[in-house]
Design a protein around this motif. Structure first.
Motif, short mmCIF file in Angstrom:
data_model
loop_
_atom_site.label_atom_id
_atom_site.label_comp_id
_atom_site.label_asym_id
_atom_site.label_seq_id
_atom_site.Cartn_x
_atom_site.Cartn_y
_atom_site.Cartn_z
N SER A 45 0.85 -1.19 0.00
CA SER A 45 0.00 0.00 0.00
C SER A 45 0.89 1.23 0.00
O SER A 45 1.90 1.28 0.71
N ALA A 46 0.49 2.22 -0.80
CA ALA A 46 1.25 3.47 -0.84
C ALA A 46 0.99 4.26 0.44
O ALA A 46 -0.09 4.20 1.02
N ARG A 47 2.01 5.02 0.87
CA ARG A 47 1.83 5.93 1.99
C ARG A 47 0.90 7.06 1.56
O ARG A 47 1.03 7.55 0.44
N PRO A 48 0.00 7.47 2.40
CA PRO A 48 -0.85 8.61 2.03
C PRO A 48 0.00 9.87 1.86
O PRO A 48 0.94 10.09 2.62
N ARG A 49 -0.32 10.66 0.85
CA ARG A 49 0.40 11.91 0.62
C ARG A 49 0.31 12.78 1.87
O ARG A 49 -0.74 12.93 2.46
N GLY A 50 1.43 13.31 2.27
CA GLY A 50 1.47 14.16 3.45
C GLY A 50 1.76 13.41 4.73
O GLY A 50 1.82 14.01 5.80
N SER A 51 1.95 12.09 4.65
CA SER A 51 2.30 11.34 5.86
C SER A 51 3.80 11.45 6.10
O SER A 51 4.55 11.93 5.24
N LEU A 52 4.23 11.03 7.26
CA LEU A 52 5.65 11.12 7.61
C LEU A 52 6.51 10.35 6.61
O LEU A 52 6.10 9.31 6.10
N GLY A 53 7.69 10.86 6.36
CA GLY A 53 8.61 10.20 5.44
C GLY A 53 9.05 11.15 4.34
O GLY A 53 8.75 12.35 4.37
N LEU A 54 9.72 10.62 3.39
CA LEU A 54 10.26 11.42 2.29
C LEU A 54 9.15 12.06 1.47
O LEU A 54 8.18 11.40 1.10
#
Length: 169
Positions: free
Chosen positions: A65-74
């Motif tokens: 699953s892709a990380r939601p845009r704006g979540s922690l990380g790069l």
């Protein structure tokens, strides 16, 4: 005491499909595979004009699953080009790959944005000559980019050699 780094040397991304990602970065940036590590499903890519061992590492980890845009990380990586004409060419290439997501002027830099097949966002940017930063020296603007106008103004001006001053002390 701080770390005396000069510039970010390379980035490493986890990707769903290693071969698909290699193909994308080859089409977008003409990167070549400098090395592979089959035991961990990884490839290390080099830009054509790079003197670096590798500029981008890719580790295939399978579909997730892709990380939601704006979540922690790069948030994104930024690739610098030498001329404003190269930025214009990058915009065309990324649009043809259906990867282009936007563009903007940040004052001292002019940028186009895109994403790879896994949704990793990246920026391709051109930096004004250091002597022309002026009011943008300590500003972080996000404005509309008039790329044709910037090409007319800055055609033929190369800035990549300004990256690291010879006397940085």
């Amino acid at each position: 005491m701080t770390v005396n780094a000069v510039r970010l040397n390379h980035a490493v991304l986890f990707v769903a499909d290693l071969e698909r990602s290699i193909a994308f970065y080859q089409q977008a940036f003409d990167m070549g595979v400098a090395a592979r590590e089959l035991r961990v499903n990884a490839a290390f890519l080099r830009l054509p004009r790079s003197g670096n061992h590798h500029d981008l590492g890719l580790f295939g980890v399978g579909a997730q699953s892709a990380r939601p845009r704006g979540s922690l990380g790069l948030y994104h990586l930024a690739w610098q080009v030498d001329t404003i004409e190269e930025l214009e060419e990058a915009r065309f290439t990324l649009a043809n790959l259906d990867a282009l997501t936007g563009e903007s002027s940040h004052g001292a830099t002019k940028s186009v944005y895109a994403h790879d097949p896994d949704g990793n966002e990246f920026e391709v940017m051109w930096m004004l000559p250091r002597a022309s930063w002026g009011e943008f020296e300590n500003a972080a603007l996000v404005e509309r980019l008039d790329l044709p106008g910037e090409v007319r103004r800055w055609a033929g001006v190369r800035t990549a050699a300004e990256l690291v001053p010879l006397d940085a002390s």
